[in-house]
Write a protein that holds these residues in place. Structure first.
Motif, PDB file in Angstrom:
ATOM      1  N   HIS A 101      16.566  46.309  25.629  1.00 34.70           N
ATOM      2  CA  HIS A 101      16.884  45.389  26.724  1.00 34.70           C
ATOM      3  C   HIS A 101      18.106  44.529  26.386  1.00 34.70           C
ATOM      4  CE1 HIS A 101      13.902  46.043  29.819  1.00 34.70           C
ATOM      5  NE2 HIS A 101      13.018  46.267  28.876  1.00 34.70           N
ATOM      6  N   ALA A 102      18.207  44.076  25.152  1.00 32.39           N
ATOM      7  CA  ALA A 102      19.384  43.310  24.744  1.00 32.39           C
ATOM      8  C   ALA A 102      20.635  44.179  24.823  1.00 32.39           C
ATOM      9  CB  ALA A 102      19.191  42.774  23.335  1.00 32.39           C
ATOM     10  N   SER A 103      20.516  45.443  24.434  1.00 32.54           N
ATOM     11  CA  SER A 103      21.648  46.358  24.468  1.00 32.54           C
ATOM     12  C   SER A 103      22.108  46.611  25.895  1.00 32.54           C
ATOM     13  CB  SER A 103      21.268  47.678  23.789  1.00 32.54           C
ATOM     14  OG  SER A 103      22.304  48.624  23.871  1.00 32.54           O
TER      15      SER A 103
ATOM     16  N   LYS B 172      20.157  51.595  23.783  1.00 33.28           N
ATOM     17  CA  LYS B 172      20.383  52.413  24.977  1.00 33.28           C
ATOM     18  C   LYS B 172      21.460  51.876  25.923  1.00 33.28           C
ATOM     19  CE  LYS B 172      15.669  54.272  25.107  1.00 33.28           C
ATOM     20  NZ  LYS B 172      14.418  54.384  25.910  1.00 33.28           N
ATOM     21  N   GLY B 173      22.098  50.769  25.588  1.00 33.77           N
ATOM     22  CA  GLY B 173      23.027  50.153  26.523  1.00 33.77           C
ATOM     23  C   GLY B 173      24.154  51.056  26.965  1.00 33.77           C
ATOM     24  N   GLY B 174      24.792  51.751  26.023  1.00 33.42           N
ATOM     25  CA  GLY B 174      25.901  52.630  26.373  1.00 33.42           C
ATOM     26  C   GLY B 174      25.488  53.743  27.294  1.00 33.42           C
ATOM     27  N   ALA B 175      24.331  54.344  27.019  1.00 31.00           N
ATOM     28  CA  ALA B 175      23.832  55.425  27.862  1.00 31.00           C
ATOM     29  C   ALA B 175      23.544  54.931  29.276  1.00 31.00           C
ATOM     30  CB  ALA B 175      22.573  56.030  27.245  1.00 31.00           C
ATOM     31  N   VAL B 176      22.927  53.763  29.391  1.00 34.75           N
ATOM     32  CA  VAL B 176      22.574  53.227  30.705  1.00 34.75           C
ATOM     33  C   VAL B 176      23.833  52.876  31.492  1.00 34.75           C
ATOM     34  CG1 VAL B 176      21.431  51.317  31.891  1.00 34.75           C
ATOM     35  CG2 VAL B 176      20.305  52.440  29.964  1.00 34.75           C
ATOM     36  N   ALA B 177      24.825  52.286  30.836  1.00 34.27           N
ATOM     37  CA  ALA B 177      26.077  51.962  31.521  1.00 34.27           C
ATOM     38  C   ALA B 177      26.759  53.230  32.023  1.00 34.27           C
ATOM     39  CB  ALA B 177      27.002  51.191  30.580  1.00 34.27           C
TER      40      ALA B 177
END
Length: 223
Positions: free
Chosen positions: A171-173, A146-151
């Motif tokens: 969480h790591a992402s 989910k990192g890209g979406a959250v950013a």
């Protein structure tokens, strides 16, 4: 170490459709955070003569036929998860206190629900269930880390962004894509939560919505 993840076109289209906003943001997962997942899925496995091999917090490599210690394949796990959402997700119970805590936090924060959900047909079912529990916040669907979406969701918002999710992978992402995010690893199931060893970038490990509300409201005060 996880690498930054670009947001998918599917996620960006959903973000573009949101109304413009400038309040600080809580991005919250659904399964095992707002809705119980582990106990529902354990019961679902039982109907298929399957069980978890251990209390370790993972599905792949941790599900086997009852009486066997040989895990089923990753593809079989994926098919089971898809079948669960198609057949059982409308029965999921709310984690105690989620509705009240989110309502109180919403007075100061915008709230978006970011959920990994197989199949577009499952989204209306999930939205209807959440709304019935008094949880009316927008639902965005994602697949993978989910990192890209959250950013992308953080763009134009005041800091900090709060990310609430059960998955260590997510969480790591998020840490890789938006290291400024405040991360709360929320795991409602006691057995799974006891098996979690939170990473240094996780600010709080909990399964309690009152504690989550107090942590955000009492320490992470919006500007």
């Amino acid at each position: 170490m996880a690498e930054p993840t670009p947001p998918s076109a599917h996620v960006l289209a959903q973000i573009d459709a949101l109304p413009k906003a400038s309040r600080p943001l809580i991005v919250c997962d659904v399964d095992e955070v707002i809705l119980h997942m582990a106990d529902h899925f354990t019961a679902f496995l039982g109907t298929k003569d399957l069980t978890f091999l251990s209390g370790g917090y993972r599905f792949t490599g941790n599900i086997a036929p009852i009486g066997s210690d040989t895990p089923i394949s990753q593809e079989a796990v994926r098919q089971l998860v898809d079948a669960f959402f198609d057949e059982e997700s409308h029965r999921q119970r709310m984690v105690e206190g989620a509705d009240r805590a989110l309502k109180e936090l919403h007075s100061d924060w915008d709230i978006l629900l970011l959920t990994n959900l197989p199949g577009a047909h499952n989204k209306p079912v999930r939205e209807k269930l959440l709304q019935g529990f008094g949880i009316p916040y927008p639902v965005l669907t994602n697949s993978g880390p989910k990192g890209g979406a959250v950013a992308a969701l953080a763009a134009g918002r005041p800091s900090p962004l709060i990310f609430i999710d059960d998955s260590p992978v997510n969480h790591a992402s998020v840490n890789a894509s938006l290291p400024s995010a405040v991360q709360i690893q929320f795991v409602a199931d006691e057995t799974f939560r006891a098996a979690v060893k939170p990473s240094d970038h996780v600010d709080l490990l909990t399964g309690d919505w009152n504690r989550t509300r107090d942590f955000i409201g009492g320490i992470l005060v919006p500007d």
